[in-house]
Scaffold this active site. Sequence first.
Site, PDB file in Angstrom:
ATOM      1  CG  ASP A   7      -1.834   1.194   1.284  1.00 51.75           C
ATOM      2  OD1 ASP A   7      -2.250   1.664   0.210  1.00 51.75           O
ATOM      3  OD2 ASP A   7      -2.132   1.650   2.400  1.00 51.75           O
ATOM      4  CD  GLU A  66      -4.931   0.934  -2.699  1.00 50.59           C
ATOM      5  OE1 GLU A  66      -5.876   0.262  -2.258  1.00 50.59           O
ATOM      6  OE2 GLU A  66      -4.437   1.908  -2.103  1.00 50.59           O
ATOM      7  CG  ASP A 138      -0.834   3.202   6.188  1.00 49.28           C
ATOM      8  OD1 ASP A 138      -1.605   3.665   5.330  1.00 49.28           O
ATOM      9  OD2 ASP A 138      -0.404   3.874   7.145  1.00 49.28           O
TER      10      ASP A 138
END
Length: 172
Positions: A7, A66, A138
């Site tokens: 992420d 992502e 996160d």
Amino acid sequence: MRVLGIDPGLRNMGWGVVDVQGSRITHVANGICHGLGDNLAERLLVLYQGLSAVMIAHAPDRAAVEQTFVNKDAVGTLKLGQARGIALLVVAQAGIEVGEYAPNAVKKAVVGVGHAAKAQIDHMVRLQLPGVQLAGPDAADALAIAICHAHHLQSAGHLDRALAKAAAKVAS
């Protein structure tokens, strides 16, 4: 198969590693690389070094990052893109092909809806990886990315086996 989910973030880059055996997904590790430093170049270097250490420590076979979504803050989006570039670079240096997923696709794969809140992602990651101790939101997002990629790879594997079986029937 071992899958790393990332992420990207300039201050906090979440990462999560899962093992996949058949349809079973188990937690290996998760954490956050903190982008520390007085300027952008220093932060990017620290993120690079931290994520490189994760790659060495956990030796994933597959990885997913992502995708960046564009928001109203163009400068923020650009900086996030630079952090994402670090993630892609580290994985590419290891010779691993990178899966890329939109945030809504990750949420849909893990929670079942594309507009899930962070608390819902956290909850579903904990359900799918019993006993996991999350390093923070996160890291939970990174594990969700790894789970999403694992599901995608499992589906692709089923399709490949079905095609091979069909081809074998045609050949015989």
